[in-house]
Write an enzyme that holds these catalytic residues in place. Structure first.
Site, PDB file in Angstrom:
ATOM      1  N   HIS A 104       0.832  -1.161  -0.084  1.00 55.77           N
ATOM      2  CA  HIS A 104       0.129   0.107   0.272  1.00 55.77           C
ATOM      3  C   HIS A 104       0.514   1.111   0.003  1.00 55.77           C
ATOM      4  CE1 HIS A 104       0.700   1.069   4.587  1.00 55.77           C
ATOM      5  NE2 HIS A 104       1.315  -0.700   4.496  1.00 55.77           N
ATOM      6  N   GLU A 106      -1.454  -7.022   7.496  1.00 54.26           N
ATOM      7  CA  GLU A 106      -0.508  -6.886   8.359  1.00 54.26           C
ATOM      8  C   GLU A 106      -0.295  -7.652   9.283  1.00 54.26           C
ATOM      9  OE1 GLU A 106       2.914  -6.418   8.451  1.00 54.26           O
ATOM     10  OE2 GLU A 106       2.996  -4.543   7.634  1.00 54.26           O
TER      11      GLU A 106
END
Length: 211
Positions: A9, A79
Site C-alpha cells: 500500500h 499486516e
C-alpha cells in the site's frame, strides 16, 4: 503459471512519521496517494484480471487509486499484529535495543503478545495460494494482491527464499512480481514460485522505506 503482482500500500501518515502500524486501520496520506498514482500506469500495463486486498483501509484505498476493483478482501493478507509496538516510533525501539529491532525486521523476533513471523507467514501463504487458485479457476492469468510490508517479506522468504535480513523493506506503493503455480499443494514447494521483479517503485523515496 499465474502472474502474481504483490503491491505494498501507499504511505500513511504513520509511515511518514516512522510509526509502526501493525493492524491499526489507517488510511493513505496525500503523499501515499501520489505514490500510488505513480504506480497506476504500470499496473494498468500488467492488466490484472483478479484483485484481492487485505481487509485494512490502506490497501482498499490503494486499489481505488490504482483504478482496480477488488474481487475479494482477505484478512489473511493483513499486516502482522504487533501488540504493544503498534503506534510506537521505530526510532524509539532502535534506541532502546537496535538488535531487537533488527531481529524483528529479519523475522527472528516478535514483541510480547504479538503475532510471530511464522504465524504471519502461514496465513499469508494460505491467502495468496487461495487467491491464485481462485484467479486460475476464473480464467485469469494475472493476480494482483494489495497488501503490506510484513506480508510481502514473509511471502517472499517462504516462496523464493528472499531473506528479509538482506533487503530493505518494500517501498510504499511498490510492486514485486512472481510466477506462481496455482496447482501446487503449497506455494512454498520448490519451483512453485519464481521471482521476476522485487520492490519496483516509480515514486521511490530517497530515504530508507518505512516499516
Amino acid at each position: 503459471m499465474t502472474r502474481l503482482i504483490l503491491v505494498r500500500h501507499g504511505e500513511t501518515e504513520w509511515n511518514g512519521e516512522r510509526r509502526l502500524q501493525g493492524q491499526q486501520d489507517i488510511g493513505l496520506s496525500e503523499a501515499g496517494r501520489r505514490q500510488v498514482a505513480a504506480l497506476a500506469e504500470t499496473v494498468r500495463y500488467l492488466d490484472p484480471g483478479y484483485v484481492v486486498t487485505s481487509a485494512l483501509r490502506r490497501t482498499r484505498e490503494t486499489a481505488e487509486v490504482l483504478g482496480v476493483s477488488p474481487h475479494a478482501r482477505d484478512p489473511r493478507l493483513n499486516e502482522a499484529y504487533l501488540a504493544g509496538w503498534e503506534g510506537r516510533y521505530s526510532a524509539q525501539i532502535k534506541e532502546e535495543d537496535g538488535g531487537v529491532y533488527a531481529a524483528w525486521r529479519a523475522g527472528r523476533f516478535h514483541p510480547p503478545g504479538a503475532e510471530s513471523f511464522g504465524e504471519l507467514t502461514d496465513r499469508v501463504v494460505e491467502g495468496i495460494g487461495a487467491a491464485a487458485r481462485r484467479a486460475h479457476a476464473d480464467g485469469h492469468g494475472t493476480l494482483l494482491a494489495v497488501t503490506h510490508g510484513g506480508p510481502v517479506r514473509a511471502f517472499l522468504l517462504a516462496a523464493v527464499g528472499l531473506d528479509p535480513a538482506r533487503t530493505v523493506p518494500s517501498h510504499p506503493a511498490s510492486l514485486s512480481i512472481l510466477d506462481v503455480d496455482p496447482g501446487a499443494a503449497s506455494l512454498t514447494e520448490p519451483g512453485a514460485a519464481r521471482l521476476r521483479l522485487f520492490n519496483y517503485s516509480p515514486a521511490m523515496s530517497p530515504l530508507d522505506p518505512p516499516d
